[in-house]
Design a protein around this motif. Sequence first.
Motif, PDB file in Angstrom:
ATOM      1  N   ILE A   1       0.871  -1.217  -0.050  1.00 25.11           N
ATOM      2  CA  ILE A   1      -0.161   0.074  -0.078  1.00 25.11           C
ATOM      3  C   ILE A   1       0.706   1.207   0.126  1.00 25.11           C
ATOM      4  N   THR A   2       0.284   2.208  -0.483  1.00 29.47           N
ATOM      5  CA  THR A   2       0.858   3.589  -0.201  1.00 29.47           C
ATOM      6  C   THR A   2       0.427   4.442   0.904  1.00 29.47           C
ATOM      7  N   LEU A   3       1.174   4.821   1.807  1.00 28.44           N
ATOM      8  CA  LEU A   3       0.722   6.011   2.829  1.00 28.44           C
ATOM      9  C   LEU A   3       1.011   7.132   2.560  1.00 28.44           C
ATOM     10  N   GLU A   4       0.072   8.159   2.800  1.00 27.91           N
ATOM     11  CA  GLU A   4       0.429   9.478   2.738  1.00 27.91           C
ATOM     12  C   GLU A   4       0.846  10.103   4.046  1.00 27.91           C
ATOM     13  N   LEU A   5       2.114  10.426   4.105  1.00 26.51           N
ATOM     14  CA  LEU A   5       2.499  10.746   5.586  1.00 26.51           C
ATOM     15  C   LEU A   5       2.495  12.394   5.559  1.00 26.51           C
TER      16      LEU A   5
END
Length: 363
Positions: free
Chosen positions: A56-60
């Motif tokens: 998955i891709t996390l938006e930090l």
Amino acid sequence: MTAHALYKYLDEMTPWDDRLQVLECLRVVDEAPDVKTFTFRSDSQTWFRYQPGQFITLELPVEPEPLMRTYTLSSSPSRPFSIAVTVKAQKDSLGTRWMFDHLKPGDHIRAFGPSGTFSLHNHPAAKYLFISAGSGITPMMSMLRWLNDFTPQTDVAFVNCARRPEEIIFRKELELLGAQMPGLSLGFLIEERSSRESWFGHMGRIDAVRLPLLAPDFREREIFCCGPDPFMRAVREMLESAGFDMAHYHQESFGAPAIERIQAPFEEEIAAEPPADAQPVRFALSDVEAPCLPGQTILQTARAAGIRIPAACEFGLCGTCKTMKTSGEVEMSHNGGILDHELEEGYILACCSRPLGPVTVEA
């Protein structure tokens, strides 16, 4: 939220949306030096549907601009009420360091995915060999946990390489699974001894001598490999030299290929008259139209026009920049970050799509 409101049967819930979700952090667990596992549940009470080994891709929310970071899921889809990523913080890793310092239970974070094709579901076999180094163990752990829940008799040779004994991620769980799964054989290989923990197992780096000791029948197995690029390159070269059928070898890497990156134009170039062969791109939700200069992507055009399309890998792998194309044609060369049914629906990856004429996208 009350416990009663949190409790639902699976058939009362909808699957996790594969384009954008808000996640709530449930717990943070130390796994090894500079390694933590972050477990999440869906903020909208959905269940998680994915293949073991996907990411998955996390938006930090790092200042001044949010960071998009891709992390492999270490959890198994056989336990669909939560997901987990296990991450190692390097000295210069901005995103992971932010997670270590700031992300705690109760916090909410945006996520995209799942994505990726590195999964045993795509390559079913009677016997597997999982080879990993460092945090490359995470997709292997996801696949092994899935096998333990569904087919615990599966023949799996699990080889993990680490610098020191205490740096073997999931070691205790792996040893427990080794006692529970009759077809699982574990092989740990470390490079140096440690004053913190005694070691009586294999030492050194994986090579043509040690691999047959850890997996004598490796030529008969479907092989999955993940780790630092030099490690995977060494494994690949070793298998090729051994005459292994490389059609049964699969590796996972988030490193970008060697491609020429075209810079977005400066504001003064946008203000000037665009060249005759520039293609107009309309961003419908933003109500903006901007010229896409020759050779540029829709993502670069969006950035030059001040429109934010989330993107992480920027070479067509993670799928984070997926957006709906409502009109026009594009040339797109991706690396697996978009599925066939999404293409049929009209989605494109903005990072690797170049307009062939006037194009409208939902952004």
